[in-house]
Design a protein around this motif. Sequence first.
Motif, PDB file in Angstrom:
ATOM      1  N   LYS A 160     -20.821   2.213  10.784  1.00  0.00           N
ATOM      2  CA  LYS A 160     -19.644   1.036  10.978  1.00  0.00           C
ATOM      3  C   LYS A 160     -20.082   0.785  12.589  1.00  0.00           C
ATOM      4  CE  LYS A 160     -15.230   3.385  11.574  1.00  0.00           C
ATOM      5  NZ  LYS A 160     -14.632   4.170  11.621  1.00  0.00           N
ATOM      6  N   ASN A 184     -12.711  -9.701   9.658  1.00  0.00           N
ATOM      7  CA  ASN A 184     -13.559  -7.628   9.361  1.00  0.00           C
ATOM      8  C   ASN A 184     -14.420  -7.972   9.059  1.00  0.00           C
ATOM      9  OD1 ASN A 184     -13.302  -5.086   9.073  1.00  0.00           O
ATOM     10  ND2 ASN A 184     -11.345  -5.138   7.995  1.00  0.00           N
ATOM     11  N   GLU A 214     -14.579  -0.652   6.628  1.00  0.00           N
ATOM     12  CA  GLU A 214     -14.549  -2.002   7.267  1.00  0.00           C
ATOM     13  C   GLU A 214     -14.352  -1.078   8.456  1.00  0.00           C
ATOM     14  OE1 GLU A 214     -11.276  -2.027   8.343  1.00  0.00           O
ATOM     15  OE2 GLU A 214     -10.302  -0.851   7.140  1.00  0.00           O
ATOM     16  N   LYS A 215     -13.389  -1.635   9.637  1.00  0.00           N
ATOM     17  CA  LYS A 215     -13.269  -1.389  10.914  1.00  0.00           C
ATOM     18  C   LYS A 215     -12.394  -0.417  11.051  1.00  0.00           C
ATOM     19  CE  LYS A 215     -10.531  -4.431  12.316  1.00  0.00           C
ATOM     20  NZ  LYS A 215     -10.657  -6.321  13.739  1.00  0.00           N
ATOM     21  N   GLU A 216     -12.211  -0.252  10.402  1.00  0.00           N
ATOM     22  CA  GLU A 216     -10.648   0.928  10.464  1.00  0.00           C
ATOM     23  C   GLU A 216     -10.808   2.174   9.901  1.00  0.00           C
ATOM     24  OE1 GLU A 216      -8.397  -1.595  12.707  1.00  0.00           O
ATOM     25  OE2 GLU A 216      -8.096   0.942  11.891  1.00  0.00           O
ATOM     26  N   TYR A 252      -3.671  -2.344   2.492  1.00  0.00           N
ATOM     27  CA  TYR A 252      -4.485  -3.191   2.937  1.00  0.00           C
ATOM     28  C   TYR A 252      -4.905  -4.894   3.463  1.00  0.00           C
ATOM     29  CZ  TYR A 252      -5.023   2.249   3.680  1.00  0.00           C
ATOM     30  OH  TYR A 252      -3.246   3.118   3.372  1.00  0.00           O
ATOM     31  N   GLU A 287      -0.727  -7.043   4.701  1.00  0.00           N
ATOM     32  CA  GLU A 287      -1.105  -5.493   5.456  1.00  0.00           C
ATOM     33  C   GLU A 287       0.083  -4.473   4.577  1.00  0.00           C
ATOM     34  OE1 GLU A 287      -2.535  -4.019   8.955  1.00  0.00           O
ATOM     35  OE2 GLU A 287      -3.054  -2.085   7.894  1.00  0.00           O
ATOM     36  N   SER A 301       1.903  -0.587   4.722  1.00  0.00           N
ATOM     37  CA  SER A 301       1.674   0.111   5.179  1.00  0.00           C
ATOM     38  C   SER A 301       3.214   1.328   5.739  1.00  0.00           C
ATOM     39  CB  SER A 301       0.616   0.366   6.759  1.00  0.00           C
ATOM     40  OG  SER A 301       1.107   1.433   7.404  1.00  0.00           O
ATOM     41  N   SER A 334     -10.749   7.066   7.674  1.00  0.00           N
ATOM     42  CA  SER A 334      -9.681   7.631   6.088  1.00  0.00           C
ATOM     43  C   SER A 334      -9.753   8.443   5.059  1.00  0.00           C
ATOM     44  CB  SER A 334      -8.319   6.675   6.188  1.00  0.00           C
ATOM     45  OG  SER A 334      -9.042   4.899   5.678  1.00  0.00           O
TER      46      SER A 334
END
Length: 756
Positions: A108, A124, A137-139, A151, A182, A184, A755
């Motif tokens: 990362k 991204n 990825e960045k999240e 997402y 996205e 959520s 996550s």
Amino acid sequence: MKGLSTFKLGFAPGTLLVKLMASFLSVILLLAAFNVFSYLYLRNKLYDEIVRYNELGIKQTVESYENHFRMTQNMILSLTQSDRWIANIGILSNVESNRRYDKMNEVKTDLAELYTNPFLHVENFILYFKQAGYVLEKEGTSSASDMFASYYASDAYPPSYWDGLSTDNYLMRILPAAVFTEESMGNVRSLGLQLPLVIKAAPYEDVYCIVMMDPRKLYSAYANTGEPFYILDPEGRTLFSSHGDTAVRSPSSFEDGKRHEQSGGNYYFYEQGADTGFTYVRVAPIKSITAEMMKLNILLVTLLVVAVLVSIVGAALFSLRLNHPLKRIVAMLERKQELPLPASSIKEFAIIGDRMSSIMDDNEQIRKDLLQKNSLVRQYAYTNKVKNIPMNLHLTELEDAVQLNEPYAAVLYEIGFKNTDSEYEQEIQLLRKLVHGLFSSLGEEPVTLQIEHNQLMSLLFQPGSQSEVLRILHTLKELLGAEDYLCLTIAVSPVYPEDTPVTLAYEQLLQLLKEKRLTGETQIIAEPRSSGNRALPMKVTQREELQARLLSGSEEAVFEWVDRHLEQLAKKDAPAADFQAYARGVAEQVEKALAKLNVPDSSGDAGVKPADPSGFDRFYSAEQYRGWFRERIRPALSAIRARTETKDPITTFVTEYLDGHLGEDINLDLVADKLNITPGYLSSYFKEKTGTNFSDYLNDLRIGRAKELLMNLELRIQDVASAVGYHNVNSFIRMFKRYSGITPGEYRKRNVGGSA
């Protein structure tokens, strides 16, 4: 005859009149010739020039786009071809079997170097492990199905598209731009228009680099002319269109020398990229070209009109100056101009100019010297007045020069440098000039003094209100925000009446500086903060607990206690002075622990250095105190362990039994029964030998083991609790937070991340 002689003398060669008239006529003729030539020439060449301008513009746009795509590809390839990257990708491709989740943070960090680069316009960087079925990825991490269905969802690129993705026939592929969303918690958020770029993460066939670029930013950077613009791939598909209502058409041909064609009411200018093979198209409406021609005609006519007006105004000005040639010299003297008179080929002006320049230079040097000396004397007098130092008997007449007979405000600056290699004196003088320049626009001329080696003080006369002073200080804070090596604390006084002593203002500002917080940024303090958030001194029970942990020699126990209290200070928003007091208290307990065990004092190699108050003034974050504690306490703990680390059969049995049966229901009575001794005797004996209670040692051991198990994402919180002997998960969470300052879930999120 006399009048005729005067007339002839006025028109003699080299006179002022002849030179002015010749210059005037030359300018008029030059302007007229230039305008006529420009109009005649450009009237016929206007259309060709506009077409050439558009062709040159689309060519420059193509070069910019091609360079951007090439640079992006090269940066990604340089990353993916590094040995560390290849090794990490190989590990993460089989992360379910090898459990090396720690490598995710390293990858990362490598990805962040790309999507945080403002020049690449990358939104991204998605690393797609196709065979493993997840993305990074960045999240963080997530499954591929969740990523591309929720997402980073798009109707143009469903999950099935990415599942069937293949890069067998190319190294890099740019896909048509599409809108991504996205989803959520039932909410749908638009991520805007994205331009996907796919690169194979060699040498792994099933790992892909999916770069999401912002095509709007690329358009703004390279092609934002206000006219429609679009890009076609070699198959004729539209990759990006700046205007959705513009008809997209492919070029009929690319004949030599022909890069544009007319269709309908538009001109289409084409250019093909050398590396990508893309076709870049700029659409220019015919009416816009006509408007450009009209603008140029209007410009030419305007130039002619301006030339005539300039000629008329120039004639009037020259006529007036002919009657009063010395007005320039007089006006220059009255304005006290610093620059010398301009050189002239006219004899009269040349002689006068030389003499005047010499006189003005001498006067200017004298003036600057007096201003500098007066400024130094004034600063010396104000510094003595602020610090209440009696004036030298030979300089008592300066007392009148620093009498405060008007309202004033005071600002005190405490300067700290994050970089120990900074040139302090030079930086402080630059800051002093900056502060002086900013406040020069507020009221009268300010006075900026250097009170201490790291303190400046500004006296502002007739400042208006405190809000005006704060406004300028916020401007100063914004200017200093671009430099990360400086940490400035600014104390601001209210506007004092003229009879308020400067010494009193200085003392009040020193009190405000004590409200400094460990933010690492420039702080502006205008009033004392609420006393309810002040941290209390170290309690007796806290000192006893720290003593016990120190005497145990356990670095983990001591540093857990120290870090927990540091976090408490941070949560209470304690000022820097409270952190300093806390650090001195800890250092004092370390010295007492060394003395109790008769360990060599602080002068020995194994000792701990005493707290240095002047060193604390340079600290600007709690992390620095954390590092300071480890640097000072670790040698002391090593010495304590060396003194107490004698092999004892009872304590050895207890520690080995606890380590081997940590998941069982262990208590003091059970262990004492195995040793055939009473629980009371075992408790006092264990504390005497280790310096810590049996229960504290057991809980420290369990929490330490729990931290190791939490790094395994396959284990649930309740599984970890059961493995270390807590059969009630709530008791485990409460005990973990007591010893670590955070919950198990927060600890896992901080140390594992993502996550996954």
